[in-house]
Design an enzyme around this catalytic site. Structure first.
Site, mmCIF file in Angstrom:
data_model
loop_
_atom_site.group_PDB
_atom_site.id
_atom_site.type_symbol
_atom_site.label_atom_id
_atom_site.label_comp_id
_atom_site.label_asym_id
_atom_site.label_seq_id
_atom_site.Cartn_x
_atom_site.Cartn_y
_atom_site.Cartn_z
ATOM 1 N N GLN A 152 37.063 -25.420 -0.553
ATOM 2 C CA GLN A 152 38.434 -24.898 -0.577
ATOM 3 C C GLN A 152 39.348 -26.019 -0.088
ATOM 4 O O GLN A 152 39.554 -26.210 1.109
ATOM 5 C CB GLN A 152 38.548 -23.664 0.307
ATOM 6 C CG GLN A 152 37.528 -22.584 -0.009
ATOM 7 C CD GLN A 152 37.769 -21.897 -1.344
ATOM 8 O OE1 GLN A 152 38.735 -21.157 -1.522
ATOM 9 N NE2 GLN A 152 36.883 -22.155 -2.304
ATOM 10 N N ALA A 189 43.601 -13.158 0.854
ATOM 11 C CA ALA A 189 42.586 -14.064 0.317
ATOM 12 C C ALA A 189 43.213 -15.304 -0.318
ATOM 13 O O ALA A 189 44.434 -15.429 -0.438
ATOM 14 C CB ALA A 189 41.720 -13.320 -0.701
ATOM 15 N N HIS A 190 42.341 -16.206 -0.767
ATOM 16 C CA HIS A 190 42.802 -17.509 -1.263
ATOM 17 C C HIS A 190 43.603 -17.390 -2.554
ATOM 18 O O HIS A 190 43.384 -16.521 -3.386
ATOM 19 C CB HIS A 190 41.623 -18.479 -1.450
ATOM 20 C CG HIS A 190 40.542 -17.978 -2.369
ATOM 21 N ND1 HIS A 190 39.409 -18.698 -2.624
ATOM 22 C CD2 HIS A 190 40.409 -16.838 -3.086
ATOM 23 C CE1 HIS A 190 38.632 -18.038 -3.457
ATOM 24 N NE2 HIS A 190 39.221 -16.905 -3.752
ATOM 25 N N ASN A 191 44.580 -18.314 -2.677
ATOM 26 C CA ASN A 191 45.425 -18.453 -3.871
ATOM 27 C C ASN A 191 46.314 -17.245 -4.140
ATOM 28 O O ASN A 191 46.845 -17.096 -5.244
ATOM 29 C CB ASN A 191 44.576 -18.746 -5.116
ATOM 30 C CG ASN A 191 43.915 -20.109 -5.060
ATOM 31 O OD1 ASN A 191 42.759 -20.220 -4.638
ATOM 32 N ND2 ASN A 191 44.631 -21.141 -5.448
#
Length: 344
Positions: free
Chosen positions: A198, A239-241
């Site tokens: 990441q 969460a990511h993005n």
């Protein structure tokens, strides 16, 4: 710090009935009032408390009529709740601010610290970190390498900000918040799951407040965004993005899966779950425990899993409670139909 009823009335543009010199130094609910406290009355169903309260001053909506004498000084205003919020802000801002860097803090010589900054004991500030003026960094906060923090931010104890993340101005991070931990990225393989690095960051814009033990994950590439004015409660997972739009608010235990875009001015109740790779429009209101598997358009108030408008949802719940009895009736009808068939 004490304020008189006259000073308070001038600040909130209220009308005094009673002793304008009555002084207060704390706040209390009207039912728990004590001498020296200020309370408020905005709901007529609590009107009986105004005759009993020991509070010295009571803010009261202009629409509420008092029929009997009261001991407290009353200040009539257009909206007592809003005025209390303004007074609480004034009270909070009047508290003395901590300043200076504690000798037990560990600060990299490569970090840049602004003016009038407080850094508490056992805080860690890494290489290349920039912290703006008037920030408050409480004990045991960890700010990893190359993080940029704007002005007038407040980080409570045990906050962790991972490397390279960007924090705007006037951001409040409550105890235990983690900004920039790895997103949940793994690729299945013959031997298990291979970690997907990441390499992105988290960007938090101005005037954001994030509750205790909330996590905002760094992106796989690019950035996870928490836009201006967002308020997140305790125990929220971003969460990511993901991209959380301006002035959106989320209650405790909301979870937003990866690569989801949430619009502006949304409101999510507790334990709402949002699937990944979808888009939530602007001004979407979701009731507690709603589960959202697909994209939603602007300007909707929904509840349930999958979400539906409130009135059909409550009708459906009423029917759902009757399903066991309806099943019995259906089973009985099926038996009667079979009996009729057998008689032919």
């Amino acid at each position: 710090m004490e304020f008189t009823a006259k000073q308070i009335a001038q600040f909130i543009q209220g009308k005094i009935v009673g002793d304008e010199n009555a002084s207060v130094h704390t706040f209390a609910k009207i039912e728990d009032g004590v001498p020296g406290a200020i309370s408020f009355l905005a709901n007529p169903k609590y009107i009986h408390y105004v005759y009993e309260t020991q509070s010295s001053v009571v803010l009261i909506d202009e629409s509420i009529k008092i029929d009997n004498p009261v001991d407290a000084t009353l200040i009539y205003v257009n909206n007592a709740r809003d005025c209390v919020a303004r007074l609480l802000q004034l009270y909070e801002n009047s508290k003395p601010r901590k300043t200076g860097v504690d000798s037990l803090a560990l600060i990299s010589p490569k970090a840049k610290i602004g003016e009038n900054v407080y850094i508490g004991p056992f805080a860690y500030i890494g290489d290349g970190v920039e912290i703006g003026d008037n920030c408050q960094i409480y004990p045991h906060v960890t700010i990893c390498d190359n993080v940029h923090v704007g002005e007038e931010c407040l980080f409570y104890p045990n906050v962790t900000v991972y490397h390279d993340c960007k924090i705007g101005n006037r951001v409040v991070l409550h105890a235990g918040t983690v900004i920039g931990a790895d997103g949940f990225g793994f690729a299945p393989s013959a031997n298990g799951y291979d970690k997907i690095p990441q390499i992105g960051i988290v960007t938090i814009e101005d005037d954001v407040e994030i509750g205790a033990n909330t996590c905002v994950d760094r992106s796989t590439m690019g950035s996870t965004y928490i836009r201006k004015g967002v308020k997140l409660d305790n125990l929220v997972q971003i969460a990511h993005n993901t991209d959380i739009g301006e002035n959106t608010v989320m209650s405790a235990q909301v979870g937003v899966a990866g690569s989801t875009k949430v619009g502006q001015w949304c409101m999510f109740g507790g334990q709402v779950g949002i699937a990944g790779h979808i888009t939530i429009g602007n001004k979407v209101m979701l009731g507690a425990q709603s589960g959202v598997p697909s994209s939603l358009k602007d300007d909707q108030t929904l509840i349930g899993t999958p979400p539906m408008p409130q009135f059909p949802y409550f009708k459906s719940q009423a029917i759902f409670q009757k399903l066991p009895e309806m099943y019995k009736q259906l089973h009985k009808l099926q038996q009667e139909i079979e009996e009729l068939k057998n008689k032919k």
